[in-house]
Design an enzyme around this catalytic site. Structure first.
Site, PDB file in Angstrom:
ATOM      1  N   CYS A  58     -35.960  15.266   6.378  1.00 39.89           N
ATOM      2  CA  CYS A  58     -35.684  15.981   5.137  1.00 39.89           C
ATOM      3  C   CYS A  58     -34.377  15.484   4.508  1.00 39.89           C
ATOM      4  O   CYS A  58     -34.211  14.297   4.285  1.00 39.89           O
ATOM      5  CB  CYS A  58     -35.674  17.484   5.400  1.00 39.89           C
ATOM      6  N   ILE A  59     -33.415  16.370   4.237  1.00 44.56           N
ATOM      7  CA  ILE A  59     -32.170  15.950   3.596  1.00 44.56           C
ATOM      8  C   ILE A  59     -31.414  14.941   4.451  1.00 44.56           C
ATOM      9  O   ILE A  59     -30.704  14.079   3.938  1.00 44.56           O
ATOM     10  CB  ILE A  59     -31.276  17.174   3.280  1.00 44.56           C
TER      11      ILE A  59
END
Length: 603
Positions: free
Chosen positions: A337-338
């Protein structure tokens, strides 16, 4: 001898039961007073985070009336349809009652799991309320869809917030029109309402007055005991993270170690919920020396920590420590993800510095091209981001409860209203569900980092469109030249697979692999082979547009883990003796899962 009357056959509460119910209602009133005190003393947040500014609704109203002027027939048609359905519905209900039977007219509305109780179909009161709600919902949706003189993004945002209104106004969300809640209240003599209020008050107290519905029974889990149990040791700690080295389960391991960078919006143990679905355990069992970063849960003292700090004091420091511990020149890095977005920034930085510490990179549901903001578009306009900026300046952090609420309302019936009904109206204890426990164990974001990410990457899409300036470098996707394996999820509403795919296409690597797995942001990644649940797609031709890539992709039954495992093994080097944490003289700080992971966002 008294003969029973007709009314004696009706199942009504006796005097003792009524007395108990009256007593319980008094308790409800006392709890209500306590609830009022909590709300009066609540810390609160920026009001602009609760709804769009009035400009959106003003534009929608103007567009709607402009449409009415230019195409009055369409407006009249929609209104007449709504009136006709409402009146017909009323007449049908009256006719059913006129027959002298307490029954509803025939109900041909579509099935909806919110209305599973048979009374929604059989009882005239509940049936009338339900059907009128469905008619109202349809009319509102059609009104929004008929607005044509709006920018596409504004119309998408209007559609999102109108759906929130529709979902919020469901009769299931109100005690007087929820047969399940009313039946439970009568059956328990009001005890369910007391438990429900106690659950509500507990949730409000846990979140400083913010209403975040508790999704799981927190008492059922303990980190290191029945969740996040993979054996390992914390072998490094700084202000940003703890580094966990996992104990080997094989006598031999690949020479090149693996280091996973999980998202710091949530806790790392989504990859180690329990032994049966632990990606951590699976990687170790494949013969890899595995490290994972456990990020700190920042407080206001971290307000000036930015993306550059996460890279320098996080990613680069962790990579150097792993190299030292294993005496290897390179690592295989994984970003989720991030953290996958930030790993991409890190790879560009390493290329420009001439540093070859990363041998290969794997990206789980990672966005690097934010040109299509998907379902998050309603939250990435200036009015909402301005509200976040004001919130972070006030508190030094973006509180996890703000993010949790935002994510939840993307699936409001499943993650807000449904759980709220069970907890607050029915008085149920939340389930002992490990995934939902993790989902509720959020983390804060530092002020500077949050705004750099939201403004520079999400809103302005600088990394994909011209480059992102950080740490004295102009970082670009084209710089990335290490072998890449990226995994996107078919129904991911946080990082849509097509957007992940498009970002990987821009990378300069000659060795690229893209896998699209079935399911969403979490279930698509945490998909062990033993479940045999979700399949995945592959297509070696990454020059294609995403729809053409999928059209020509081959579908494979089962988990993507073994496919990635073969790819990873090809970049992991020869076999060496298994590495025991601390065996090389490295100080052991504590057992896994460490101390940073136990810090609560509001603690």
């Amino acid at each position: 001898m008294n003969m029973p009357t007709k009314t004696d056959d009706i199942n009504t509460p006796d005097d003792a039961a009524l007395a108990r119910m009256t007593e319980n209602m008094a308790k409800v009133e006392a709890l209500g007073a306590r609830l009022t005190q909590i709300m009066v003393g609540r810390e609160g947040h920026q009001s602009s985070l609760d709804a769009p500014n009035q400009e959106l609704f003003s534009k929608a109203a103007q567009a709607y009336w402009a449409e009415a002027v230019h195409n009055p027939a369409k407006l009249i048609e929609n209104q007449v349809s709504f009136w006709s359905k409402s009146v017909t519905h009323f007449v049908e209900a009256q006719q059913a009652l006129a027959k002298g039977k307490l029954q509803a007219p025939e109900d041909k509305t579509a099935k909806d799991r919110r209305f599973a109780n048979p009374l929604w179909e059989t009882h005239p009161y509940f049936n009338f309320v339900k059907r009128q709600y469905m008619i109202n919902s349809e009319a509102l949706s059609e009104a929004v869809n008929s607005v044509s003189d709006l920018e596409p993004r504004e119309k998408q945002r209007l559609g999102y917030f109108s759906r929130q209104i529709i979902d919020m106004m469901s009769p299931t969300n109100f005690l007087a029109t929820n047969p399940d809640a009313l039946e439970r209240a009568v059956a328990t003599e009001g005890e369910s309402l007391i438990k429900g209020l106690e659950n509500l008050i507990s949730d409000l107290e846990a979140n400083n007055g913010e209403m975040i519905v508790r999704l799981a029974d927190e008492k059922a889990f303990e980190l290191g005991r029945n969740i996040a149990t993979a054996p390992g040791k914390v072998v490094f700690r700084n202000r940003m993270f703890e580094l966990i080295q996992y104990s080997p389960s094989t006598e031999k391991v690949h020479a090149t170690p693996v280091v996973i960078f999980p998202p710091w919006i949530n806790k790392f143990y989504i990859l180690d919920l329990k032994e049966q679905n632990s990606l951590v355990k699976w990687i170790v069992d494949q013969g890899h020396t595995l490290f994972i970063v456990s990020w700190v849960n920042p407080d206001s003292s971290y307000r000036d920590v930015g993306m550059g700090d996460y890279i320098e004091d996080g990613f680069l420091t962790a990579i150097e420590e792993v190299k030292k511990i294993t005496d290897q020149p390179q690592v295989n890095a994984v970003g989720y993800c991030i953290a996958g977005t930030t790993l991409s920034l890190t790879l560009s930085l390493l290329k420009q510095r001439g540093d070859t510490s990363v041998k290969s990179a794997t990206l789980f549901t990672a966005l690097t091209d934010f040109s299509d903001q998907g379902e998050f578009q309603p939250f990435l306009t200036d009015d909402f981001i301005d509200g976040i900026e004001a919130e972070t300046k006030d508190k030094g952090i973006l509180p996890s409860i703000i993010m949790a609420r935002t994510f939840s309302f993307l699936r409001s019936n499943d993650l807000v209203y449904g759980p709220a009904i069970k907890s607050y109206m029915l008085g149920d204890t939340p389930p002992a569900f490990d995934l939902l426990y993790w989902n509720g164990d959020g983390a804060n974001l530092p002020e500077r980092m949050a705004m750099e990410y939201l403004r520079g990457l999400c809103q302005q899409n600088k990394l994909a469109e011209g480059g992102f300036d950080l740490l004295g470098h102009h970082l670009e996707l084209g710089d990335i030249d290490v072998p890449i394996c990226a995994v996107g999820c078919e129904t991911d509403h946080i990082a849509p697979w097509k957007d992940s795919y498009r970002g990987v296409q821009m990378m300069g690597s000659k060795d690229k692999t893209f896998i699209m797995t079935q399911s969403g942001h979490i279930a698509g990644i945490v998909n062990p082979p033993s479940k045999g649940k979700y399949g995945h797609y592959t297509n070696p031709d990454m020059s294609l547009a995403h729809e053409d890539w999928l059209e020509g992709a081959e579908f494979h039954q089962g988990s993507w883990w073994p496919r990635w495992g073969k790819w990873l093994a090809n970049h992991a080097g020869a076999q060496v003796d298994a590495r025991i944490p601390g065996a090389n003289g490295r100080e052991i700080l504590c057992d896994a899962p460490g101390t940073y992971v136990t810090r609560k966002a509001n603690g």
